[in-house]
Design an enzyme around this catalytic site. Structure first.
Site, mmCIF file in Angstrom:
data_model
loop_
_atom_site.group_PDB
_atom_site.id
_atom_site.type_symbol
_atom_site.label_atom_id
_atom_site.label_comp_id
_atom_site.label_asym_id
_atom_site.label_seq_id
_atom_site.Cartn_x
_atom_site.Cartn_y
_atom_site.Cartn_z
ATOM 1 N N ARG A 205 1.073 -5.205 -6.012
ATOM 2 C CA ARG A 205 1.317 -6.449 -5.278
ATOM 3 C C ARG A 205 1.619 -7.517 -6.321
ATOM 4 O O ARG A 205 1.073 -7.490 -7.413
ATOM 5 C CB ARG A 205 0.105 -6.784 -4.415
ATOM 6 C CG ARG A 205 -0.098 -5.703 -3.329
ATOM 7 C CD ARG A 205 -1.100 -6.090 -2.269
ATOM 8 N NE ARG A 205 -0.991 -5.216 -1.109
ATOM 9 C CZ ARG A 205 -1.721 -4.108 -0.909
ATOM 10 N NH1 ARG A 205 -2.615 -3.748 -1.800
ATOM 11 N NH2 ARG A 205 -1.562 -3.383 0.174
ATOM 12 N N THR B 186 4.076 2.646 5.525
ATOM 13 C CA THR B 186 2.686 2.180 5.590
ATOM 14 C C THR B 186 1.921 3.059 6.562
ATOM 15 O O THR B 186 2.459 3.424 7.616
ATOM 16 C CB THR B 186 2.570 0.704 6.022
ATOM 17 O OG1 THR B 186 1.210 0.447 6.416
ATOM 18 C CG2 THR B 186 3.462 0.339 7.195
ATOM 19 N N GLY C 143 0.835 -1.208 0.000
ATOM 20 C CA GLY C 143 0.000 0.000 0.000
ATOM 21 C C GLY C 143 0.867 1.253 0.000
ATOM 22 O O GLY C 143 1.867 1.312 0.712
ATOM 23 N N ASP D 280 -0.409 2.129 8.344
ATOM 24 C CA ASP D 280 -0.956 1.313 9.433
ATOM 25 C C ASP D 280 -0.149 1.384 10.735
ATOM 26 O O ASP D 280 -0.670 1.078 11.791
ATOM 27 C CB ASP D 280 -1.042 -0.158 9.001
ATOM 28 C CG ASP D 280 -2.007 -0.354 7.850
ATOM 29 O OD1 ASP D 280 -2.899 0.486 7.681
ATOM 30 O OD2 ASP D 280 -1.863 -1.351 7.113
ATOM 31 N N ASP E 254 2.014 -0.684 11.697
ATOM 32 C CA ASP E 254 1.858 -2.036 12.250
ATOM 33 C C ASP E 254 3.180 -2.811 12.299
ATOM 34 O O ASP E 254 3.183 -4.035 12.264
ATOM 35 C CB ASP E 254 0.823 -2.820 11.422
ATOM 36 C CG ASP E 254 1.212 -2.928 9.948
ATOM 37 O OD1 ASP E 254 2.158 -2.248 9.514
ATOM 38 O OD2 ASP E 254 0.556 -3.704 9.231
ATOM 39 N N ARG F 43 13.207 10.709 -3.094
ATOM 40 C CA ARG F 43 13.995 11.901 -3.456
ATOM 41 C C ARG F 43 15.346 11.904 -2.728
ATOM 42 O O ARG F 43 16.398 12.113 -3.348
ATOM 43 C CB ARG F 43 13.189 13.146 -3.081
ATOM 44 C CG ARG F 43 13.934 14.454 -3.215
ATOM 45 C CD ARG F 43 12.999 15.592 -2.828
ATOM 46 N NE ARG F 43 13.644 16.879 -2.786
ATOM 47 C CZ ARG F 43 14.248 17.373 -1.710
ATOM 48 N NH1 ARG F 43 14.298 16.660 -0.605
ATOM 49 N NH2 ARG F 43 14.801 18.577 -1.758
ATOM 50 N N ASP G 257 5.359 -4.800 5.937
ATOM 51 C CA ASP G 257 5.843 -6.105 6.364
ATOM 52 C C ASP G 257 6.083 -7.096 5.216
ATOM 53 O O ASP G 257 7.137 -7.730 5.126
ATOM 54 C CB ASP G 257 4.777 -6.658 7.319
ATOM 55 C CG ASP G 257 5.285 -7.805 8.116
ATOM 56 O OD1 ASP G 257 6.236 -7.596 8.872
ATOM 57 O OD2 ASP G 257 4.723 -8.915 7.963
ATOM 58 N N ARG H 177 -5.516 -2.456 8.913
ATOM 59 C CA ARG H 177 -5.330 -3.900 8.729
ATOM 60 C C ARG H 177 -5.564 -4.593 10.067
ATOM 61 O O ARG H 177 -6.680 -4.586 10.549
ATOM 62 C CB ARG H 177 -3.954 -4.191 8.124
ATOM 63 C CG ARG H 177 -3.930 -5.476 7.372
ATOM 64 C CD ARG H 177 -3.130 -5.470 6.095
ATOM 65 N NE ARG H 177 -1.781 -4.985 6.198
ATOM 66 C CZ ARG H 177 -0.857 -5.180 5.283
ATOM 67 N NH1 ARG H 177 -1.139 -5.910 4.215
ATOM 68 N NH2 ARG H 177 0.338 -4.695 5.405
HETATM 69 P P1 ADP Z 1 2.988 -4.502 2.619
HETATM 70 O O1 ADP Z 1 4.394 -4.426 2.178
HETATM 71 O O2 ADP Z 1 2.335 -3.155 2.727
HETATM 72 O O3 ADP Z 1 2.821 -5.350 3.869
HETATM 73 P P2 ADP Z 1 1.914 -6.723 1.071
HETATM 74 O O4 ADP Z 1 1.769 -7.624 2.244
HETATM 75 O O5 ADP Z 1 0.809 -6.694 0.084
HETATM 76 O O6 ADP Z 1 2.139 -5.192 1.475
HETATM 77 O O7 ADP Z 1 3.273 -7.135 0.337
HETATM 78 C C1 ADP Z 1 3.703 -6.459 -0.816
HETATM 79 C C2 ADP Z 1 4.375 -7.445 -1.742
HETATM 80 O O8 ADP Z 1 5.521 -7.992 -1.092
HETATM 81 C C3 ADP Z 1 3.528 -8.657 -2.128
HETATM 82 O O9 ADP Z 1 2.685 -8.409 -3.217
HETATM 83 C C4 ADP Z 1 4.587 -9.678 -2.488
HETATM 84 O O10 ADP Z 1 5.051 -9.504 -3.806
HETATM 85 C C5 ADP Z 1 5.726 -9.341 -1.525
HETATM 86 N N1 ADP Z 1 5.657 -10.240 -0.367
HETATM 87 C C6 ADP Z 1 4.690 -10.297 0.573
HETATM 88 N N2 ADP Z 1 4.917 -11.292 1.460
HETATM 89 C C7 ADP Z 1 6.047 -11.894 1.041
HETATM 90 C C8 ADP Z 1 6.808 -13.010 1.524
HETATM 91 N N3 ADP Z 1 6.450 -13.694 2.615
HETATM 92 N N4 ADP Z 1 7.942 -13.346 0.850
HETATM 93 C C9 ADP Z 1 8.322 -12.656 -0.251
HETATM 94 N N5 ADP Z 1 7.640 -11.622 -0.750
HETATM 95 C C10 ADP Z 1 6.520 -11.230 -0.133
HETATM 96 O O1 F6P Z 2 -1.494 -1.420 4.279
HETATM 97 C C1 F6P Z 2 -2.267 -0.267 4.277
HETATM 98 C C2 F6P Z 2 -3.693 -0.545 4.010
HETATM 99 O O2 F6P Z 2 -4.181 0.714 3.776
HETATM 100 C C3 F6P Z 2 -4.527 -1.275 5.070
HETATM 101 O O3 F6P Z 2 -4.880 -0.491 6.162
HETATM 102 C C4 F6P Z 2 -5.715 -1.719 4.273
HETATM 103 O O4 F6P Z 2 -6.335 -2.843 4.828
HETATM 104 C C5 F6P Z 2 -5.089 -2.083 2.964
HETATM 105 O O5 F6P Z 2 -3.896 -1.318 2.861
HETATM 106 C C6 F6P Z 2 -5.963 -1.852 1.776
HETATM 107 O O6 F6P Z 2 -5.174 -1.788 0.641
HETATM 108 P P1 F6P Z 2 -5.622 -2.067 -0.858
HETATM 109 O O7 F6P Z 2 -7.013 -1.587 -0.996
HETATM 110 O O8 F6P Z 2 -4.645 -1.292 -1.660
HETATM 111 O O9 F6P Z 2 -5.510 -3.525 -1.049
#
Ligand code: ADP
Ligand code: F6P
Length: 319
Positions: A72, A125, A11, A127, A129, A21, A103, A171
């Site tokens: 993603r 993020t 996100g 969140d 979190d 930057r 994460d 989340r």
């Molecule tokens: P965020 O980084 O905000 O937590 P996501 O959980 O959607 O968002 O993760 C972003 C991208 O990171 C995913 O679409 C995937 O490509 C990669 N990713 C997520 N989890 C893993 C994992 N356990 N191992 C490797 N890549 C991951």
């Molecule tokens: O990780 C940030 C966040 O905004 C969460 O709070 C929310 O659940 C999620 O992303 C929604 O993201 P998207 O609609 O892009 O899947």
């Protein structure tokens, strides 16, 4: 180290551009080449990669979102996908990579580091979190957005003598509901870290009404429960009309706050210094006013701790 890459993933969050930057300019000042990878790991898998220069990051410090785009990628979650990603980076001559995200993105960065790509991860993020850092980039801007909405909802709720359930993002983390609820003066705050009592909220609503209070504002962290059934139950049991506002993706946008610009800028610059020193597998964080460095494994394994003290303060002020 001659060439580094940079991507944003998961996100988007206000302040990501400040980090991009600072990273690009710091790298260019050190004589490094910088390749921008569009749309996170998904863009990496497609080789959507371009050369960045000073002008690539001109006039972006104040902009929300991410100029690199984000996405993603399910392919990148697989070991084969990660191997292919590392190979693409090598093909482009990218020896070091900065990943800005949450994460999941950090786990991807760790995987690339194990495959020989030097990686530094920056927490972005709304969140908040991630347990290893006090704050993530984007959180404070999102708080401002929610406070703004709470203020406006207070105006109209007071005019009509209504209550309102305001669903905020997060989340599985109640930080945004807590911090914005406290700063916005919400009467009730519902978070996943605590079971909530509907009877307590009803009591607060009824007591408030008796004292002549014209509104009752409730911040509800997404995922805790259905805001519409909560509002219906509150309305049925108190007789106070109760509306629902789901703030949604508006919370992800907007010009980054000063704090988020500073976090992004300092972390972006530091990430490049670390890569320049040939370091790898590092997550940057912000703890007790200092930028800290931990391994990505440590960053992703530390559970986010809910701020119980702040929660108590919020409850004690809204009795
Ligand atoms: P965020 O980084 O905000 O937590 P996501 O959980 O959607 O968002 O993760 C972003 C991208 O990171 C995913 O679409 C995937 O490509 C990669 N990713 C997520 N989890 C893993 C994992 N356990 N191992 C490797 N890549 C991951
Ligand atoms: O990780 C940030 C966040 O905004 C969460 O709070 C929310 O659940 C999620 O992303 C929604 O993201 P998207 O609609 O892009 O899947």
């Amino acid at each position: 180290m001659k060439t580094i890459g940079i991507l944003t993933s998961g996100g988007d969050a206000p302040g990501m551009n400040s980090a991009i930057r600072a990273a690009v300019r710091t790298a260019l000042n050190k004589g490094l080449r910088v390749k921008g990878i569009r749309n996170g790991y998904d863009g990496l898998m497609q080789g959507d990669i371009y050369e960045m220069n000073v002008s690539s990051v001109a006039d972006i410090i104040h902009k929300g979102g991410t100029i690199l785009g984000t996405a993603r990628s399910s392919e990148f979650k697989t070991p084969e996908g990660q191997k292919r990603g590392a190979q693409i980076l090598e093909d482009y001559g990218i020896e070091g990579l900065i990943v800005i995200g949450g994460d999941g993105s950090f786990k991807g960065a760790k995987a690339l580091s194990e495959l020989g790509i030097r990686t530094v991860a920056i927490p972005g993020t709304i969140d908040n979190d991630m347990g290893y850092t006090d704050f993530t980039i984007g959180f404070f801007t999102a708080i401002e957005t929610v406070i703004d909405a709470i203020g406006k909802l207070r105006d109209t709720s007071s005019s009509h003598g209504r209550a309102v359930v305001i669903e905020v993002m997060g989340r599985n983390c109640g930080d945004l509901a807590l911090y914005s609820g406290l700063a916005g003066g919400a009467e009730s705050i519902i978070v996943p870290e605590h079971t909530f009592s509907i009877d307590e909220i009803i009591e607060k609503m009824e007591n408030g009404k008796k004292r002549g209070k014209l509104h009752h504002l409730i911040t509800l962290a997404e995922g805790v429960g259905d805001p519409y059934s909560l509002a219906r139950e509150l309305e049925e049991k108190t007789g106070i009309e109760t509306k629902v506002t789901i703030l949604g993706h508006v919370q992800r946008g907007g010009s980054p706050s000063g704090v988020d610009r500073l976090l992004g800028t300092t972390m972006g610059a530091r990430a490049v210094e670390l890569l320049y020193e040939e370091k790898t597998d590092i997550a940057l964080g912000y703890v007790n006013g200092e930028i800290i460095e931990v391994s990505i494994e440590d960053a992703t394994s530390k559970k986010s701790e809910f701020n119980e003290k702040l929660y108590e303060v919020a409850n004690s002020l809204s009795r």
